[in-house]
Design a protein around this motif. Sequence first.
Motif, PDB file in Angstrom:
ATOM      1  N   PHE A 102       0.811  -1.214   0.000  1.00 35.88           N
ATOM      2  CA  PHE A 102       0.000   0.000   0.000  1.00 35.88           C
ATOM      3  C   PHE A 102       0.848   1.269   0.000  1.00 35.88           C
ATOM      4  O   PHE A 102       0.349   2.340  -0.374  1.00 35.88           O
ATOM      5  CB  PHE A 102      -0.926   0.018   1.220  1.00 35.88           C
ATOM      6  N   VAL A 103       2.089   1.185   0.434  1.00 37.63           N
ATOM      7  CA  VAL A 103       2.927   2.377   0.545  1.00 37.63           C
ATOM      8  C   VAL A 103       4.229   2.247  -0.222  1.00 37.63           C
ATOM      9  O   VAL A 103       5.064   3.161  -0.184  1.00 37.63           O
ATOM     10  CB  VAL A 103       3.239   2.681   2.032  1.00 37.63           C
ATOM     11  N   SER A 104       4.442   1.137  -0.927  1.00 38.78           N
ATOM     12  CA  SER A 104       5.721   0.923  -1.622  1.00 38.78           C
ATOM     13  C   SER A 104       5.759   1.584  -2.988  1.00 38.78           C
ATOM     14  O   SER A 104       6.831   1.945  -3.474  1.00 38.78           O
ATOM     15  CB  SER A 104       6.000  -0.579  -1.757  1.00 38.78           C
ATOM     16  N   GLN A 105       4.615   1.745  -3.617  1.00 39.56           N
ATOM     17  CA  GLN A 105       4.584   2.323  -4.949  1.00 39.56           C
ATOM     18  C   GLN A 105       4.495   3.850  -4.862  1.00 39.56           C
ATOM     19  O   GLN A 105       3.716   4.391  -4.073  1.00 39.56           O
ATOM     20  CB  GLN A 105       3.402   1.763  -5.748  1.00 39.56           C
ATOM     21  N   GLU A 106       5.260   4.513  -5.697  1.00 38.21           N
ATOM     22  CA  GLU A 106       5.426   5.958  -5.586  1.00 38.21           C
ATOM     23  C   GLU A 106       4.127   6.717  -5.840  1.00 38.21           C
ATOM     24  O   GLU A 106       3.816   7.673  -5.130  1.00 38.21           O
ATOM     25  CB  GLU A 106       6.499   6.416  -6.590  1.00 38.21           C
ATOM     26  N   PHE A 107       3.347   6.308  -6.836  1.00 41.74           N
ATOM     27  CA  PHE A 107       2.179   7.082  -7.251  1.00 41.74           C
ATOM     28  C   PHE A 107       0.860   6.490  -6.764  1.00 41.74           C
ATOM     29  O   PHE A 107      -0.199   6.940  -7.191  1.00 41.74           O
ATOM     30  CB  PHE A 107       2.153   7.195  -8.791  1.00 41.74           C
ATOM     31  N   SER A 108       0.921   5.487  -5.934  1.00 41.70           N
ATOM     32  CA  SER A 108      -0.331   4.886  -5.440  1.00 41.70           C
ATOM     33  C   SER A 108      -0.261   4.622  -3.938  1.00 41.70           C
ATOM     34  O   SER A 108      -0.809   3.635  -3.463  1.00 41.70           O
ATOM     35  CB  SER A 108      -0.628   3.580  -6.195  1.00 41.70           C
ATOM     36  N   ARG A 109       0.426   5.484  -3.207  1.00 42.06           N
ATOM     37  CA  ARG A 109       0.502   5.311  -1.773  1.00 42.06           C
ATOM     38  C   ARG A 109      -0.824   5.707  -1.122  1.00 42.06           C
ATOM     39  O   ARG A 109      -1.394   6.742  -1.441  1.00 42.06           O
ATOM     40  CB  ARG A 109       1.635   6.154  -1.192  1.00 42.06           C
ATOM     41  N   ASN A 110      -1.266   4.870  -0.226  1.00 42.81           N
ATOM     42  CA  ASN A 110      -2.496   5.169   0.504  1.00 42.81           C
ATOM     43  C   ASN A 110      -2.254   4.843   1.968  1.00 42.81           C
ATOM     44  O   ASN A 110      -2.387   3.704   2.405  1.00 42.81           O
ATOM     45  CB  ASN A 110      -3.664   4.352  -0.055  1.00 42.81           C
ATOM     46  N   TRP A 111      -1.881   5.867   2.719  1.00 42.20           N
ATOM     47  CA  TRP A 111      -1.541   5.658   4.121  1.00 42.20           C
ATOM     48  C   TRP A 111      -2.783   5.402   4.967  1.00 42.20           C
ATOM     49  O   TRP A 111      -2.685   4.806   6.036  1.00 42.20           O
ATOM     50  CB  TRP A 111      -0.783   6.871   4.655  1.00 42.20           C
ATOM     51  N   SER A 112      -3.953   5.839   4.538  1.00 42.07           N
ATOM     52  CA  SER A 112      -5.170   5.577   5.303  1.00 42.07           C
ATOM     53  C   SER A 112      -5.497   4.096   5.325  1.00 42.07           C
ATOM     54  O   SER A 112      -5.812   3.523   6.375  1.00 42.07           O
ATOM     55  CB  SER A 112      -6.344   6.372   4.719  1.00 42.07           C
ATOM     56  N   ILE A 113      -5.429   3.463   4.169  1.00 36.81           N
ATOM     57  CA  ILE A 113      -5.697   2.030   4.099  1.00 36.81           C
ATOM     58  C   ILE A 113      -4.602   1.250   4.819  1.00 36.81           C
ATOM     59  O   ILE A 113      -4.868   0.253   5.510  1.00 36.81           O
ATOM     60  CB  ILE A 113      -5.823   1.587   2.634  1.00 36.81           C
ATOM     61  N   PHE A 114      -3.365   1.713   4.678  1.00 33.94           N
ATOM     62  CA  PHE A 114      -2.266   1.075   5.411  1.00 33.94           C
ATOM     63  C   PHE A 114      -2.490   1.151   6.918  1.00 33.94           C
ATOM     64  O   PHE A 114      -2.297   0.174   7.647  1.00 33.94           O
ATOM     65  CB  PHE A 114      -0.946   1.742   5.028  1.00 33.94           C
ATOM     66  N   ALA A 115      -2.893   2.317   7.405  1.00 33.21           N
ATOM     67  CA  ALA A 115      -3.150   2.475   8.842  1.00 33.21           C
ATOM     68  C   ALA A 115      -4.330   1.623   9.282  1.00 33.21           C
ATOM     69  O   ALA A 115      -4.312   1.033  10.376  1.00 33.21           O
ATOM     70  CB  ALA A 115      -3.405   3.943   9.167  1.00 33.21           C
ATOM     71  N   ALA A 116      -5.364   1.540   8.457  1.00 37.34           N
ATOM     72  CA  ALA A 116      -6.506   0.686   8.795  1.00 37.34           C
ATOM     73  C   ALA A 116      -6.096  -0.776   8.885  1.00 37.34           C
ATOM     74  O   ALA A 116      -6.517  -1.498   9.803  1.00 37.34           O
ATOM     75  CB  ALA A 116      -7.607   0.875   7.755  1.00 37.34           C
ATOM     76  N   GLY A 117      -5.278  -1.216   7.959  1.00 40.40           N
ATOM     77  CA  GLY A 117      -4.786  -2.591   8.023  1.00 40.40           C
ATOM     78  C   GLY A 117      -3.910  -2.837   9.231  1.00 40.40           C
ATOM     79  O   GLY A 117      -3.965  -3.918   9.841  1.00 40.40           O
ATOM     80  N   ALA A 118      -3.095  -1.843   9.609  1.00 39.41           N
ATOM     81  CA  ALA A 118      -2.251  -1.997  10.792  1.00 39.41           C
ATOM     82  C   ALA A 118      -3.080  -2.069  12.067  1.00 39.41           C
ATOM     83  O   ALA A 118      -2.754  -2.829  12.990  1.00 39.41           O
ATOM     84  CB  ALA A 118      -1.258  -0.835  10.867  1.00 39.41           C
ATOM     85  N   VAL A 119      -4.165  -1.290  12.134  1.00 42.35           N
ATOM     86  CA  VAL A 119      -5.032  -1.331  13.312  1.00 42.35           C
ATOM     87  C   VAL A 119      -5.680  -2.699  13.454  1.00 42.35           C
ATOM     88  O   VAL A 119      -5.720  -3.288  14.549  1.00 42.35           O
ATOM     89  CB  VAL A 119      -6.098  -0.220  13.217  1.00 42.35           C
TER      90      VAL A 119
END
Length: 309
Positions: free
Chosen positions: A265-282
Amino acid sequence: MTTATQQHNPDAVIDPDAAVVGHPKRPFKRYFRETGWRHLVGIAMSIFAAFPLLYVFSASLNPGGTLVTANSLFSNFSFQSYVDLFNRPQQPYAAWFGNTLLIGGISSLGTVFLGALAAYAFSRMRFIGRRVGLLTLLLVQMFPQLLAVVAIFLLLSGISEIFPAIGLNSQIGLIMVYLGGALGVNTYLMYGFFNTVPSSIDEAAKIDGAGHARIFFTIILRLVAPILAVVGLLSFVGTTSEFVIASIVLIDPDKQTLAVGLYQFVSQEFSRNWSIFAAGAVLAAIPVMTLFLFLQKYIVGGLTAGSVK
């Protein structure tokens, strides 16, 4: 004393907070020197530990997709990130979650069982190479696991040509790698706890005709339950959060774990989505937190008793 003072000087003003019978009030400087500073340290550490958790949870509720807009905690409130988390066919979060629970559960159970067997042998049996074996287990753990990545990759690559089920891109192969690297510190920690169990219990059981297997499974395992819980929890936390080896062994997205999958979710330069990453981490923290709360009563006793030998 107070009554006598009032009789001699009825105009005297008595401060009710000056003294309490049996519980004299401490001056502020003395209170701060003895216990007050501990309260301040506790409050500061609580804030230091809770702020990252609140920040990640706030970012998961922010539909913006960036961490910059999440600086104001809970300024935006939306569960859309949690909905989108399960609606991405190319990034199957549900499969990652199940794989993590499966791999972490089997690895922790196997680590507890194998470590308990080794600790019982080192604690109760006397054989040639016993002390050298204990020292070797500790020395091997001094080297970081990252040094063995190339060797693990080449080994699994060669095994996959003969037994594909336990080679590269195999969850069983990853579990075997985790089990092979978890015997060092865990065995030594269990060994210290096993030494706290009186050997007279074993001798009494042997008089009644019990062998080592029966003593181990019916008597010893019940007495060392705290350290088993501690090792199981540490192993589960370590395997569910491990990234380097899992990213090398598991290739197909459907077989990957949460630690590897969330990185997409955060590795690709033009498609980072920290909200979804944070939701998955929670959501990924829920199994660990649940297991920690379930085994909380064993953790302190297991760690302290296993560290004195």
